[in-house]
Every structure is written in structure tokens, then in C-alpha cells.
Design a protein around this motif. Structure first.
Motif, PDB file in Angstrom:
ATOM      1  N   LEU A 117      -2.092  -5.990  11.330  1.00  0.00           N
ATOM      2  CA  LEU A 117      -1.461  -5.609  10.070  1.00  0.00           C
ATOM      3  C   LEU A 117       0.017  -5.321  10.315  1.00  0.00           C
ATOM      4  CD1 LEU A 117      -1.796  -4.835   7.043  1.00  0.00           C
ATOM      5  CD2 LEU A 117      -2.188  -2.486   7.816  1.00  0.00           C
ATOM      6  N   PRO A 118       0.926  -6.083   9.677  1.00  0.00           N
ATOM      7  CA  PRO A 118       2.361  -5.865   9.901  1.00  0.00           C
ATOM      8  C   PRO A 118       2.791  -4.481   9.417  1.00  0.00           C
ATOM      9  CG  PRO A 118       1.948  -8.000   8.859  1.00  0.00           C
ATOM     10  CD  PRO A 118       0.676  -7.226   8.781  1.00  0.00           C
ATOM     11  N   SER A 119       3.824  -3.969  10.034  1.00  0.00           N
ATOM     12  CA  SER A 119       4.400  -2.699   9.588  1.00  0.00           C
ATOM     13  C   SER A 119       5.619  -2.987   8.727  1.00  0.00           C
ATOM     14  CB  SER A 119       4.792  -1.836  10.793  1.00  0.00           C
ATOM     15  OG  SER A 119       5.725  -2.529  11.612  1.00  0.00           O
ATOM     16  N   LEU A 120       5.939  -2.055   7.844  1.00  0.00           N
ATOM     17  CA  LEU A 120       7.106  -2.200   6.985  1.00  0.00           C
ATOM     18  C   LEU A 120       8.312  -1.527   7.634  1.00  0.00           C
ATOM     19  CD1 LEU A 120       5.483  -1.552   3.482  1.00  0.00           C
ATOM     20  CD2 LEU A 120       5.785  -3.712   4.698  1.00  0.00           C
ATOM     21  N   ASP A 121       9.486  -1.721   7.045  1.00  0.00           N
ATOM     22  CA  ASP A 121      10.706  -1.166   7.622  1.00  0.00           C
ATOM     23  C   ASP A 121      10.775   0.349   7.426  1.00  0.00           C
ATOM     24  OD1 ASP A 121      11.967  -0.704   4.906  1.00  0.00           O
ATOM     25  OD2 ASP A 121      11.736  -2.878   4.858  1.00  0.00           O
ATOM     26  N   ASP A 122      11.763   0.961   8.065  1.00  0.00           N
ATOM     27  CA  ASP A 122      11.910   2.418   8.017  1.00  0.00           C
ATOM     28  C   ASP A 122      12.247   2.929   6.621  1.00  0.00           C
ATOM     29  OD1 ASP A 122      11.410   2.497  10.708  1.00  0.00           O
ATOM     30  OD2 ASP A 122      13.527   2.474  11.291  1.00  0.00           O
ATOM     31  N   LYS A 123      12.746   2.051   5.761  1.00  0.00           N
ATOM     32  CA  LYS A 123      13.142   2.468   4.418  1.00  0.00           C
ATOM     33  C   LYS A 123      12.026   2.271   3.394  1.00  0.00           C
ATOM     34  CE  LYS A 123      18.070   1.531   5.142  1.00  0.00           C
ATOM     35  NZ  LYS A 123      19.270   0.792   4.654  1.00  0.00           N
ATOM     36  N   CYS A 124      10.832   1.968   3.865  1.00  0.00           N
ATOM     37  CA  CYS A 124       9.730   1.748   2.922  1.00  0.00           C
ATOM     38  C   CYS A 124       9.401   3.048   2.189  1.00  0.00           C
ATOM     39  CB  CYS A 124       8.500   1.211   3.641  1.00  0.00           C
ATOM     40  SG  CYS A 124       7.613   2.412   4.641  1.00  0.00           S
ATOM     41  N   ASN A 210     -11.598  -1.004  -7.600  1.00  0.00           N
ATOM     42  CA  ASN A 210     -12.943  -0.968  -8.175  1.00  0.00           C
ATOM     43  C   ASN A 210     -14.028  -0.649  -7.157  1.00  0.00           C
ATOM     44  OD1 ASN A 210     -12.027  -1.444 -10.743  1.00  0.00           O
ATOM     45  ND2 ASN A 210     -12.372  -3.651 -10.679  1.00  0.00           N
ATOM     46  N   GLU A 211     -13.634  -0.369  -5.911  1.00  0.00           N
ATOM     47  CA  GLU A 211     -14.608   0.114  -4.933  1.00  0.00           C
ATOM     48  C   GLU A 211     -14.726   1.638  -5.054  1.00  0.00           C
ATOM     49  OE1 GLU A 211     -14.352  -1.325  -0.982  1.00  0.00           O
ATOM     50  OE2 GLU A 211     -14.490  -3.428  -1.568  1.00  0.00           O
ATOM     51  N   ASP A 212     -15.278   2.283  -4.043  1.00  0.00           N
ATOM     52  CA  ASP A 212     -15.625   3.701  -4.154  1.00  0.00           C
ATOM     53  C   ASP A 212     -14.470   4.663  -3.888  1.00  0.00           C
ATOM     54  OD1 ASP A 212     -18.211   2.949  -4.724  1.00  0.00           O
ATOM     55  OD2 ASP A 212     -18.865   3.033  -2.629  1.00  0.00           O
ATOM     56  N   ALA A 213     -13.367   4.179  -3.336  1.00  0.00           N
ATOM     57  CA  ALA A 213     -12.268   5.078  -2.970  1.00  0.00           C
ATOM     58  C   ALA A 213     -11.659   5.737  -4.204  1.00  0.00           C
ATOM     59  CB  ALA A 213     -11.194   4.310  -2.207  1.00  0.00           C
ATOM     60  N   GLU A 214     -11.281   6.994  -4.082  1.00  0.00           N
ATOM     61  CA  GLU A 214     -10.664   7.719  -5.189  1.00  0.00           C
ATOM     62  C   GLU A 214      -9.161   7.516  -5.238  1.00  0.00           C
ATOM     63  OE1 GLU A 214     -11.762  11.804  -4.986  1.00  0.00           O
ATOM     64  OE2 GLU A 214     -13.887  11.428  -5.416  1.00  0.00           O
ATOM     65  N   GLU A 215      -8.558   7.155  -4.098  1.00  0.00           N
ATOM     66  CA  GLU A 215      -7.107   6.967  -4.039  1.00  0.00           C
ATOM     67  C   GLU A 215      -6.773   5.681  -3.299  1.00  0.00           C
ATOM     68  OE1 GLU A 215      -5.421  11.554  -3.974  1.00  0.00           O
ATOM     69  OE2 GLU A 215      -5.851  10.567  -2.066  1.00  0.00           O
ATOM     70  N   ILE A 216      -5.624   5.128  -3.642  1.00  0.00           N
ATOM     71  CA  ILE A 216      -5.113   3.944  -2.959  1.00  0.00           C
ATOM     72  C   ILE A 216      -3.659   4.213  -2.590  1.00  0.00           C
ATOM     73  CG2 ILE A 216      -4.517   2.828  -5.158  1.00  0.00           C
ATOM     74  CD1 ILE A 216      -5.075   0.130  -3.785  1.00  0.00           C
ATOM     75  N   THR A 217      -3.296   3.878  -1.361  1.00  0.00           N
ATOM     76  CA  THR A 217      -1.927   4.083  -0.888  1.00  0.00           C
ATOM     77  C   THR A 217      -1.152   2.776  -1.024  1.00  0.00           C
ATOM     78  OG1 THR A 217      -2.643   5.759   0.697  1.00  0.00           O
ATOM     79  CG2 THR A 217      -0.482   4.774   1.056  1.00  0.00           C
ATOM     80  N   ILE A 218      -0.032   2.838  -1.721  1.00  0.00           N
ATOM     81  CA  ILE A 218       0.829   1.673  -1.921  1.00  0.00           C
ATOM     82  C   ILE A 218       2.150   1.923  -1.202  1.00  0.00           C
ATOM     83  CG2 ILE A 218       2.007   0.202  -3.594  1.00  0.00           C
ATOM     84  CD1 ILE A 218      -0.956   0.016  -3.917  1.00  0.00           C
ATOM     85  N   SER A 219       2.526   1.023  -0.305  1.00  0.00           N
ATOM     86  CA  SER A 219       3.801   1.122   0.415  1.00  0.00           C
ATOM     87  C   SER A 219       4.638  -0.108   0.099  1.00  0.00           C
ATOM     88  CB  SER A 219       3.566   1.218   1.926  1.00  0.00           C
ATOM     89  OG  SER A 219       2.724   2.311   2.244  1.00  0.00           O
ATOM     90  N   VAL A 220       5.903   0.109  -0.265  1.00  0.00           N
ATOM     91  CA  VAL A 220       6.812  -0.983  -0.621  1.00  0.00           C
ATOM     92  C   VAL A 220       7.983  -0.979   0.353  1.00  0.00           C
ATOM     93  CG1 VAL A 220       8.258  -1.985  -2.434  1.00  0.00           C
ATOM     94  CG2 VAL A 220       6.168  -0.745  -3.047  1.00  0.00           C
ATOM     95  N   SER A 221       8.297  -2.139   0.914  1.00  0.00           N
ATOM     96  CA  SER A 221       9.402  -2.226   1.870  1.00  0.00           C
ATOM     97  C   SER A 221      10.731  -1.923   1.180  1.00  0.00           C
ATOM     98  CB  SER A 221       9.449  -3.618   2.506  1.00  0.00           C
ATOM     99  OG  SER A 221       9.710  -4.611   1.528  1.00  0.00           O
ATOM    100  N   GLY A 222      11.703  -1.488   1.962  1.00  0.00           N
ATOM    101  CA  GLY A 222      12.997  -1.116   1.404  1.00  0.00           C
ATOM    102  C   GLY A 222      13.706  -2.256   0.700  1.00  0.00           C
ATOM    103  N   ASP A 223      13.474  -3.503   1.153  1.00  0.00           N
ATOM    104  CA  ASP A 223      14.123  -4.651   0.510  1.00  0.00           C
ATOM    105  C   ASP A 223      13.281  -5.232  -0.627  1.00  0.00           C
ATOM    106  OD1 ASP A 223      12.074  -5.752   1.937  1.00  0.00           O
ATOM    107  OD2 ASP A 223      13.318  -7.087   3.153  1.00  0.00           O
ATOM    108  N   ARG A 224      12.165  -4.581  -0.958  1.00  0.00           N
ATOM    109  CA  ARG A 224      11.292  -4.954  -2.078  1.00  0.00           C
ATOM    110  C   ARG A 224      10.764  -6.395  -1.952  1.00  0.00           C
ATOM    111  NH1 ARG A 224      13.653  -5.051  -7.003  1.00  0.00           N
ATOM    112  NH2 ARG A 224      15.720  -5.345  -6.137  1.00  0.00           N
ATOM    113  N   THR A 225      10.411  -6.788  -0.731  1.00  0.00           N
ATOM    114  CA  THR A 225       9.849  -8.125  -0.514  1.00  0.00           C
ATOM    115  C   THR A 225       8.397  -8.088  -0.059  1.00  0.00           C
ATOM    116  OG1 THR A 225      10.616  -8.178   1.789  1.00  0.00           O
ATOM    117  CG2 THR A 225      12.109  -9.070   0.092  1.00  0.00           C
ATOM    118  N   ARG A 226       7.917  -6.910   0.386  1.00  0.00           N
ATOM    119  CA  ARG A 226       6.565  -6.804   0.925  1.00  0.00           C
ATOM    120  C   ARG A 226       5.901  -5.517   0.445  1.00  0.00           C
ATOM    121  NH1 ARG A 226       8.129  -6.350   6.690  1.00  0.00           N
ATOM    122  NH2 ARG A 226      10.069  -5.688   5.688  1.00  0.00           N
ATOM    123  N   LEU A 227       4.589  -5.571   0.386  1.00  0.00           N
ATOM    124  CA  LEU A 227       3.808  -4.419  -0.066  1.00  0.00           C
ATOM    125  C   LEU A 227       2.525  -4.339   0.746  1.00  0.00           C
ATOM    126  CD1 LEU A 227       3.093  -3.293  -3.706  1.00  0.00           C
ATOM    127  CD2 LEU A 227       1.163  -3.785  -2.197  1.00  0.00           C
TER     128      LEU A 227
END
Length: 375
Positions: A117-124, A210-227
Motif C-alpha cells: 500500500l503506497p504512502s502519501l506525502d507529508d502534507k496529506c 456498507n460493511e460493518d465498520a462504524e468509521e472510515i479513514t480518508i486521507s488525501v495527498s497534499g497535491d490532491r492527486t491521490r486518496l
């Protein structure tokens, strides 16, 4: 590689990969066995999906198998019991002992490359959202986004932060627009300018919610090209679209003088019946009277459908307008609750629909552009 895994866990992980398997004939599924986990991986040019399940790892290893045959086999595996996956030369052998003994060998691919799984930049920037609210927002907008459109913005959803601080998702194809927002303190500035997600990406987020999790974590890269979207043992890496979304706020109706509460379920059924008589334009005529709404459609020949619905609370005079019947049906199929507020101005101005029973903190609206029928 040699592992034992519960059939239910195997089926779940493989089903999660479907969003990245658009063309199964050429796609590959990666399996990585470590101490007590089996990680599944599939990717294409815009989406990578990872799913992890617990297993009994008898021998660690990594293999890639053809997606189509492997998913077909896993789909037919009986529920209950454990499944054995064992690397056997140039094959992966799947075995099930549940009443009878079933074995299937699928060829492996040695030259495929495993991608962590790729990592995002420091400004994400990261936000943790309630899955039931994000799922609701997605359900209110995804249906009016298309896979292909002459308008580039018609193929993406626009996720952004409103000036009021709410998180908002918008979808439009140029003839209809759906907007849904939730009360959420959006951190950082990435979503002030907004990001565009393809329909496939939005559908994957909806599947995760729609699965059982109550929360979902969304991370957006600083340049807004990846999530990156994450729930427990389930991650999606998404390349964001470079489409420049139009200033949709300018087309939202500012003031609509007339309104009427309409019964959602009743109208949903009526639309379906009346449209059986429509021609290829799919036009649906709506005639509003003080205490009734009359839906009608007809072909160029002699077929005509008509249904009258009792109405209360309409504050205008007799009016007539025409809309695309399928678009109206989509709205009433995807909204919840018993009542939808219909608002409009003149016959040529957009018509708005507001669900009246929404989750706390959510606010949605659906806009349709009327069409002009030929006599």
C-alpha cells in the motif's frame, strides 16, 4: 505458500477486490501469506484494493493467480469449514473438505510484482468519517454520475468543503444534479478546492461503508492527486481525477415560489407504471392541481399512460411541466422516507426535490432540468 483460511473470510476478501477487476480476463490477484494473515491485492490503472484475513499459515509465501478463474472458484466454495491454499509447482491448489473433497488447481504468474500500500506525502490531510453518513451521501449522488459522458465532469463526483464548513458531495451529468452534505468539521485546506473521484472510486467507497465498520479513514495527498480509504483490514488506494469541476453553485435555483410535499413510495410506483407508455424520449408530463398531481406519458402512436395522485399542501395554481422520467425515477428510488418536497418556479426553470427524512446532520437536494415536449 501453504495456508488454511475460513471459507467465509476467503469469500469476503475476494469479493472486496471486485472494484479493481474491471477486466477479469487479464487481471491478476495477489496473495501474500505471513505469520497469521493472508493479504489479497488487486489493482488497475486508477484503483488498488487490499484486504487482509486471518489464517493458519503453515508456510509463508506470495503468489499471483488469474482473477477470473480464481474468483469463479471461490464463489462456488461451500460456506463453512476451512479452505486450503497451497502452492504446488506452477499452480495454486485450492482444496475444500466439506462433505465431499473438492480440489482446483489454477496457474500462478511468477513475473507479477507485489505492490505494498503506497504512502502519501507529508502534507496529506486525514479525516475520520461515520460510515453511515458517508454511505448516505454517496447513495444520494452516485446514481446521476455516468461512466462515460461527453461532459468530462459528468463522469466524476466532486467532494469538497462548503463555506459553512460542511462536507459536501455533488454529481451531475448536465441535465440533473444531486448534492448531499453532512455536518462535519473538515480539517485542513485540501477539500476547500475540492477533489474529483470517478464513479468507480465512489462505488468502492460506498462498498466499504456498507460493511460493518462504524468509521472510515480518508486521507488525501497534499497535491490532491491521490486518496487512501481505510477500514479494518480493508484499504483502497485511489488516483483522483484531474477533471476541473464547474462552478455548479451558479445553476442552483435561488428562489422557488411553489412547492408541494409528494408521497415518495406512491409516486415511485406511479412513475414506473406511467412510463410504460413513454416513447424514446422518456418524457413524463406532470400536471399539478390544488389537490392532485397527474402523471402522463405517451408515444407518437396511440399508447398513453396516466395516473392521478392525491396531493395536499401544494401552494400554487394549476401548472404543467415535463421532465425525463428515468431521472425522476432515479431520485425517488434512491431517497428514503415517506415524503419528498418538490419545489419549482416557472415551467422552464429547474425543479428541486428535497428528501424530508434524512439522517441527522445530512442535507440533500436533487435538481432536474425540465424538457420541452413536441406536440
Amino acid at each position: 505458500m501453504k495456508i488454511l483460511i475460513e471459507a467465509k473470510a476467503l469469500k469476503l476478501s475476494v469479493s472486496r477486490l471486485q472494484g479493481a477487476l474491471v477486466d477479469k480476463s487479464f487481471a491478476q490477484i495477489g496473495l501474500l501469506a505471513t505469520n497469521k494473515n493472508l493479504c489479497f491485492f488487486a489493482a488497475d490503472r486508477v484503483l488498488a484494493i487490499y484486504s487482509t484475513s486471518e489464517c493458519d499459515s503453515l508456510q509463508e509465501g506470495r503468489v499471483f493467480v488469474p482473477a477470473k478463474i480464481f474468483t469463479d472458484v471461490v464463489r462456488e466454495v461451500p460456506q463453512g469449514g476451512k479452505v486450503s491454499l497451497e502452492e504446488d509447482g506452477a499452480f495454486l491448489k485450492l482444496s475444500v473438505k466439506e462433505g465431499s473433497t473438492f480440489t482446483m488447481k489454477t496457474p500462478t504468474t511468477k513475473d507479477a510484482h507485489w505492490q505494498d500500500l503506497p504512502s502519501l506525502d507529508d502534507k496529506c490531510e486525514q479525516m475520520v468519517l461515520p460510515t453511515h453518513l458517508l454511505s448516505y451521501m454517496l447513495s444520494q449522488t452516485v446514481f446521476c454520475i455516468t461512466e462515460e459522458s461527453p461532459r468530462a465532469y459528468g463522469t466524476v463526483g466532486f467532494l469538497h468543503k462548503l463555506k459553512s464548513g460542511q462536507l459536501c458531495l455533488v454529481g451531475t451529468d448536465g441535465f440533473r444534479l444531486s448534492q448531499s452534505s453532512m455536518n462535519f468539521d473538515v480539517p485542513g485546506e485540501s477539500l476547500s478546492k475540492g477533489i474529483c473521484l470517478s464513479k468507480r472510486a465512489l462505488s468502492e467507497l460506498l462498498r466499504m461503508c456498507n460493511e460493518d465498520a462504524e468509521e472510515i479513514t480518508i486521507s488525501v495527498s497534499g497535491d490532491r492527486t491521490r486518496l487512501i480509504a481505510e477500514t479494518k483490514n480493508y484499504q483502497a488506494y485511489i488516483l483522483l481525477s484531474a477533471v476541473k469541476y464547474p462552478r455548479y453553485q451558479s445553476v442552483l435555483p435561488k428562489k422557488q415560489e411553489y412547492s408541494a410535499p409528494v408521497p415518495r413510495v406512491v409516486l415511485q410506483g406511479a412513475i414506473k407504471r406511467v412510463l410504460l407508455a413513454s416513447d424514446k424520449t422518456g418524457a413524463l408530463q406532470i400536471n399539478l392541481q390544488k389537490e392532485a398531481m397527474i402523471l402522463s406519458s405517451k408515444t407518437l402512436g396511440s399508447t398513453e399512460g396516466r395516473e392521478k395522485i392525491t396531493l395536499s399542501g401544494y401552494n400554487g395554481s394549476n401548472r404543467s411541466l415535463a421532465v425525463k422520467g428515468k431521472f425522476l425515477a432515479d431520485i425517488f428510488s434512491n431517497t428514503a422516507g415517506e415524503t419528498v418536497q418538490m419545489s419549482f418556479g416557472t415551467e422552464d426553470e429547474p425543479v428541486s426535490f428535497y428528501p424530508q427524512d434524512e439522517p441527522e446532520g445530512c442535507l440533500s437536494k436533487h435538481i432536474l432540468v425540465p424538457i420541452k415536449e413536441t406536440e
